[in-house]
Design an enzyme around this catalytic site. Structure first.
Site, short mmCIF file in Angstrom:
data_model
loop_
_atom_site.label_atom_id
_atom_site.label_comp_id
_atom_site.label_asym_id
_atom_site.label_seq_id
_atom_site.Cartn_x
_atom_site.Cartn_y
_atom_site.Cartn_z
N CYS A 23 0.82 -1.22 0.00
CA CYS A 23 0.00 0.00 0.00
C CYS A 23 0.85 1.27 0.00
CB CYS A 23 -0.90 -0.03 1.22
SG CYS A 23 -1.63 -1.65 1.46
N ASN A 62 -10.39 -0.85 -0.04
CA ASN A 62 -8.94 -0.69 0.07
C ASN A 62 -8.31 -1.26 -1.20
OD1 ASN A 62 -6.23 -1.12 0.53
ND2 ASN A 62 -6.50 -1.71 2.67
N HIS A 66 -3.22 6.56 2.18
CA HIS A 66 -3.70 5.28 1.66
C HIS A 66 -5.08 5.02 2.28
CE1 HIS A 66 -4.35 1.12 1.01
NE2 HIS A 66 -3.97 0.75 2.23
O1 LIG Z 1 -13.14 -4.63 13.93
C1 LIG Z 1 -12.79 -3.71 13.18
O2 LIG Z 1 -13.06 -2.50 13.34
C2 LIG Z 1 -11.91 -4.10 12.00
C3 LIG Z 1 -10.47 -4.17 12.50
C4 LIG Z 1 -9.56 -4.60 11.37
N1 LIG Z 1 -9.72 -3.68 10.23
C5 LIG Z 1 -8.64 -3.20 9.58
C6 LIG Z 1 -7.35 -3.37 10.09
C7 LIG Z 1 -6.27 -2.84 9.39
C8 LIG Z 1 -6.50 -2.18 8.20
C9 LIG Z 1 -5.39 -1.64 7.42
C10 LIG Z 1 -4.96 -2.30 6.26
C11 LIG Z 1 -3.87 -1.83 5.54
C12 LIG Z 1 -3.41 -2.56 4.32
O3 LIG Z 1 -3.82 -1.88 3.19
C13 LIG Z 1 -3.22 -0.65 5.92
C14 LIG Z 1 -3.64 0.01 7.09
C15 LIG Z 1 -4.72 -0.48 7.84
CL1 LIG Z 1 -5.22 0.35 9.27
C16 LIG Z 1 -7.80 -2.03 7.75
N2 LIG Z 1 -8.84 -2.54 8.43
C17 LIG Z 1 -11.08 -3.49 9.72
C18 LIG Z 1 -12.01 -3.07 10.86
#
Ligand SMILES: O=C(O)C1CCN(c2ccc(-c3cc(CO)ccc3Cl)cn2)CC1
Length: 317
Positions: free
Chosen positions: A111, A272, A242
């Site tokens: 990313c 994403n 990002h």
């Molecule tokens: O329980 C909840 O709230 C869930 C918890 C887990 N989640 C996440 C976790 C990490 C990411 C993420 C991914 C990347 C890679 O591109 C970079 C940066 C981030 Cl912060 C996106 N979502 C979704 C909601």
């Protein structure tokens, strides 16, 4: 010479998949996805690969400019979901548009890929190259485990990019690119098993995208915030991070004490899209008039994710 970010273009597959549709395919809900991530829909390929999406972007960039493919000195594609290990997506694009003078290569920085690629492209322009193309493109849908609702609802496909031309105006002001391979296993994808008769397969790595959400969340809040505090200046007009998660962007804006409205977002309709997320946001923001090319607006581009990698570039439009 300095680089001048000329034009932007984007291309997303026309198959729009809503949270509602996903809720009929796995145990999730529109309410859960949109409240926890800010995502309401994403675009998912049905018959295209990453090189097809990136070729569409390359054709749009050339059409928008008075340039011909044969004028290009280089093509860089940032992707974590290439069609092949080799040839690179950049070479496939170079062939598709007959950019016969251009050298071409991919950058694998997940990313952060577009920011890493833009940094490399700026050095090529500064040391004498005249015209280059930088594209972020992904078909993450092919590496997702569609039985894993914790990741399947987060990611989308798409591509977007910019045309960079040498100019005597300075547009790049600062950059800070970082990595930490000791936390590499927090986000993996595309592991290739060794099929040789001599090999004793031991690794349990899968080709599927696997993410430790908690670790990535914490990394984003801690390390990206620190990186941004070294780059952001008071007169920055907009920050294009990002597009991974709406809540993390809100938390980062509070932590670095920069108003939330300076952070542009578009994860709502794209999900994403890893290396494509920043150039998609750039092109949409130019199209809707928030960003104006040649306006001298000061913006920060920040990628963060697999590798682990993260990095920012401070530039003017
Ligand atoms: O329980 C909840 O709230 C869930 C918890 C887990 N989640 C996440 C976790 C990490 C990411 C993420 C991914 C990347 C890679 O591109 C970079 C940066 C981030 Cl912060 C996106 N979502 C979704 C909601």
């Amino acid at each position: 010479a300095e680089e001048k970010a000329l034009l932007k273009a984007r291309y997303v597959p026309e198959n729009k998949v809503s949270n509602q549709l996903l809720s009929t395919m796995m145990d999730t809900s529109d309410e859960w996805i949109s409240s926890r991530t800010g995502i309401r829909a994403r675009n998912i390929v049905t018959d295209e690969n990453t090189s097809d999406l990136c070729t569409k972007v390359a054709e749009k960039l050339l059409k928008k400019s008075a340039k011909k493919a044969s004028d290009l000195d280089f093509i860089i594609v940032a992707t974590m979901t290439p069609d092949y290990g080799t040839p690179s997506v950049a070479c496939l694009v170079q062939g598709n548009i007959s950019a016969t003078k251009a050298f071409a290569f991919d950058i694998s920085a997940a990313c952060s890929g577009f920011v890493y690629a833009l940094s490399v492209a700026e050095k090529l322009i500064r040391t004498g190259k005249k015209l280059g193309m930088v594209i972020g493109g992904e078909t993450l849908s092919k590496v997702i485990d569609w039985d894993d609702r914790t990741t399947a609802v987060l990611f989308g496909d798409g591509a977007a990019g910019i045309l960079l031309e040498a100019s005597d105006e300075q547009h790049f002001f600062n950059e800070k690119l970082q990595a930490d391979g000791q936390r590499a296993k927090s986000l993996t994808s595309g592991y290739v098993k060794n099929q040789s008769p001599f090999y004793k397969e031991t690794s349990d790595s899968s080709g599927y995208l696997q993410m430790n959400g908690r670790d990535i969340y914490d990394f984003s809040l801690k390390d990206v915030t620190k990186n941004l505090s070294d780059i952001v200046e008071d007169d920055v007009d907009y920050l294009l991070l990002h597009q991974a998660n709406k809540r993390i962007i809100e938390k980062i804006s509070k932590k670095i004490n920069v108003p939330r409205e300076k952070f542009l977002t578009n994860m709502e309709q794209n999900g994403n899209t890893s290396a494509a997320s920043i150039p998609l946001l750039l092109d949409e923001s130019v199209e809707n008039g928030v960003l104006k090319l040649g306006s001298n607006q000061k913006i920060v581009l920040t990628g963060y994710g697999g590798g682990l990698t993260w990095g920012s570039i401070l530039l003017t439009l």
